[in-house]
Design a protein around this motif. Structure first.
Motif, PDB file in Angstrom:
ATOM      1  N   HIS A  69     -80.428 -15.658  11.240  1.00 19.13           N
ATOM      2  CA  HIS A  69     -79.980 -14.337  10.803  1.00 19.13           C
ATOM      3  C   HIS A  69     -79.691 -13.415  11.979  1.00 19.13           C
ATOM      4  O   HIS A  69     -79.196 -12.308  11.784  1.00 19.13           O
ATOM      5  CB  HIS A  69     -81.028 -13.680   9.917  1.00 19.13           C
ATOM      6  CG  HIS A  69     -81.073 -14.233   8.539  1.00 19.13           C
ATOM      7  ND1 HIS A  69     -81.602 -13.539   7.486  1.00 19.13           N
ATOM      8  CD2 HIS A  69     -80.661 -15.418   8.020  1.00 19.13           C
ATOM      9  CE1 HIS A  69     -81.518 -14.271   6.396  1.00 19.13           C
ATOM     10  NE2 HIS A  69     -80.954 -15.416   6.699  1.00 19.13           N
ATOM     11  N   LEU A  70     -80.010 -13.858  13.183  1.00 24.85           N
ATOM     12  CA  LEU A  70     -79.817 -13.022  14.370  1.00 24.85           C
ATOM     13  C   LEU A  70     -78.523 -13.397  15.076  1.00 24.85           C
ATOM     14  O   LEU A  70     -78.147 -14.558  15.129  1.00 24.85           O
ATOM     15  CB  LEU A  70     -80.995 -13.204  15.329  1.00 24.85           C
ATOM     16  CG  LEU A  70     -82.360 -12.849  14.765  1.00 24.85           C
ATOM     17  CD1 LEU A  70     -83.451 -13.192  15.764  1.00 24.85           C
ATOM     18  CD2 LEU A  70     -82.423 -11.384  14.380  1.00 24.85           C
ATOM     19  N   ASN A  71     -77.875 -12.393  15.623  1.00 24.33           N
ATOM     20  CA  ASN A  71     -76.635 -12.605  16.348  1.00 24.33           C
ATOM     21  C   ASN A  71     -76.958 -12.732  17.833  1.00 24.33           C
ATOM     22  O   ASN A  71     -76.888 -11.759  18.579  1.00 24.33           O
ATOM     23  CB  ASN A  71     -75.674 -11.446  16.084  1.00 24.33           C
ATOM     24  CG  ASN A  71     -74.319 -11.691  16.674  1.00 24.33           C
ATOM     25  OD1 ASN A  71     -73.976 -12.812  17.027  1.00 24.33           O
ATOM     26  ND2 ASN A  71     -73.531 -10.633  16.794  1.00 24.33           N
ATOM     27  N   LEU A  72     -77.346 -13.932  18.254  1.00 25.48           N
ATOM     28  CA  LEU A  72     -77.696 -14.185  19.650  1.00 25.48           C
ATOM     29  C   LEU A  72     -76.524 -14.881  20.334  1.00 25.48           C
ATOM     30  O   LEU A  72     -76.302 -16.064  20.146  1.00 25.48           O
ATOM     31  CB  LEU A  72     -78.941 -15.074  19.739  1.00 25.48           C
ATOM     32  CG  LEU A  72     -80.190 -14.536  19.069  1.00 25.48           C
ATOM     33  CD1 LEU A  72     -81.302 -15.560  19.122  1.00 25.48           C
ATOM     34  CD2 LEU A  72     -80.625 -13.242  19.728  1.00 25.48           C
ATOM     35  N   VAL A  73     -75.791 -14.123  21.127  1.00 27.91           N
ATOM     36  CA  VAL A  73     -74.599 -14.657  21.769  1.00 27.91           C
ATOM     37  C   VAL A  73     -74.929 -15.023  23.211  1.00 27.91           C
ATOM     38  O   VAL A  73     -75.264 -14.158  24.020  1.00 27.91           O
ATOM     39  CB  VAL A  73     -73.443 -13.642  21.726  1.00 27.91           C
ATOM     40  CG1 VAL A  73     -72.222 -14.192  22.419  1.00 27.91           C
ATOM     41  CG2 VAL A  73     -73.132 -13.271  20.288  1.00 27.91           C
ATOM     42  N   GLY A  74     -74.862 -16.298  23.512  1.00 26.85           N
ATOM     43  CA  GLY A  74     -75.014 -16.767  24.883  1.00 26.85           C
ATOM     44  C   GLY A  74     -76.359 -16.470  25.510  1.00 26.85           C
ATOM     45  O   GLY A  74     -77.361 -16.229  24.846  1.00 26.85           O
ATOM     46  N   TYR A  75     -76.344 -16.494  26.813  1.00 28.69           N
ATOM     47  CA  TYR A  75     -77.570 -16.311  27.595  1.00 28.69           C
ATOM     48  C   TYR A  75     -78.181 -14.940  27.374  1.00 28.69           C
ATOM     49  O   TYR A  75     -79.403 -14.798  27.274  1.00 28.69           O
ATOM     50  CB  TYR A  75     -77.269 -16.528  29.076  1.00 28.69           C
ATOM     51  CG  TYR A  75     -78.450 -16.241  29.951  1.00 28.69           C
ATOM     52  CD1 TYR A  75     -79.500 -17.157  30.045  1.00 28.69           C
ATOM     53  CD2 TYR A  75     -78.535 -15.060  30.665  1.00 28.69           C
ATOM     54  CE1 TYR A  75     -80.601 -16.894  30.835  1.00 28.69           C
ATOM     55  CE2 TYR A  75     -79.628 -14.790  31.462  1.00 28.69           C
ATOM     56  CZ  TYR A  75     -80.661 -15.708  31.539  1.00 28.69           C
ATOM     57  OH  TYR A  75     -81.747 -15.433  32.319  1.00 28.69           O
ATOM     58  N   LEU A  76     -77.370 -13.898  27.291  1.00 29.62           N
ATOM     59  CA  LEU A  76     -77.881 -12.544  27.149  1.00 29.62           C
ATOM     60  C   LEU A  76     -78.665 -12.376  25.848  1.00 29.62           C
ATOM     61  O   LEU A  76     -79.704 -11.720  25.826  1.00 29.62           O
ATOM     62  CB  LEU A  76     -76.747 -11.527  27.222  1.00 29.62           C
ATOM     63  CG  LEU A  76     -77.164 -10.064  27.246  1.00 29.62           C
ATOM     64  CD1 LEU A  76     -78.092  -9.779  28.430  1.00 29.62           C
ATOM     65  CD2 LEU A  76     -75.947  -9.172  27.333  1.00 29.62           C
ATOM     66  N   GLY A  77     -78.209 -12.979  24.764  1.00 32.82           N
ATOM     67  CA  GLY A  77     -78.926 -12.902  23.495  1.00 32.82           C
ATOM     68  C   GLY A  77     -80.285 -13.562  23.577  1.00 32.82           C
ATOM     69  O   GLY A  77     -81.294 -13.011  23.126  1.00 32.82           O
ATOM     70  N   GLU A  78     -80.333 -14.739  24.177  1.00 28.36           N
ATOM     71  CA  GLU A  78     -81.602 -15.459  24.333  1.00 28.36           C
ATOM     72  C   GLU A  78     -82.543 -14.695  25.268  1.00 28.36           C
ATOM     73  O   GLU A  78     -83.741 -14.607  25.010  1.00 28.36           O
ATOM     74  CB  GLU A  78     -81.354 -16.866  24.887  1.00 28.36           C
ATOM     75  CG  GLU A  78     -80.640 -17.781  23.926  1.00 28.36           C
ATOM     76  CD  GLU A  78     -81.481 -18.153  22.711  1.00 28.36           C
ATOM     77  OE1 GLU A  78     -82.720 -18.267  22.842  1.00 28.36           O
ATOM     78  OE2 GLU A  78     -80.893 -18.312  21.639  1.00 28.36           O
ATOM     79  N   ALA A  79     -82.003 -14.155  26.343  1.00 30.75           N
ATOM     80  CA  ALA A  79     -82.826 -13.395  27.290  1.00 30.75           C
ATOM     81  C   ALA A  79     -83.376 -12.127  26.638  1.00 30.75           C
ATOM     82  O   ALA A  79     -84.530 -11.752  26.881  1.00 30.75           O
ATOM     83  CB  ALA A  79     -82.015 -13.042  28.530  1.00 30.75           C
ATOM     84  N   SER A  80     -82.577 -11.480  25.812  1.00 29.08           N
ATOM     85  CA  SER A  80     -83.033 -10.274  25.114  1.00 29.08           C
ATOM     86  C   SER A  80     -84.194 -10.594  24.185  1.00 29.08           C
ATOM     87  O   SER A  80     -85.175  -9.853  24.119  1.00 29.08           O
ATOM     88  CB  SER A  80     -81.891  -9.656  24.308  1.00 29.08           C
ATOM     89  OG  SER A  80     -80.842  -9.281  25.151  1.00 29.08           O
TER      90      SER A  80
END
Length: 75
Positions: free
Chosen positions: A21-32
């Motif tokens: 349900h989360l909009n995790l785009v690329g490395y920045l999403g995972e890091a956030s």
């Protein structure tokens, strides 16, 4: 914004938010997401049939979300 997404869905459903349900785009999403967990604002839990993990805001995370919302961050 990720904290707001997690908190809003958690408040509306009362359930931890599945990762899909989360909009995790690329490395920045995972890091956030990792930063929110490390800061103690979100708790990672094992998922269910459809999700690897679920995320639930901590009490401190909900306080931070409310402070940001009151300050106009989520307009």
């Amino acid at each position: 914004h990720l904290l707001g997404d997690i908190c809003r869905e958690y408040e509306s459903t009362g359930q931890p938010v599945p990762d899909h349900h989360l909009n995790l785009v690329g490395y920045l999403g995972e890091a956030s997401l990792k930063a929110l967990i490390s800061a103690g604002l979100v708790r990672q839990q094992p998922g269910n049939r459809r999700a690897l993990y679920c995320y639930e805001p901590t009490t401190e995370g909900l306080k931070q979300y409310e402070a940001l919302k009151a300050g106009g961050f989520y307009k």
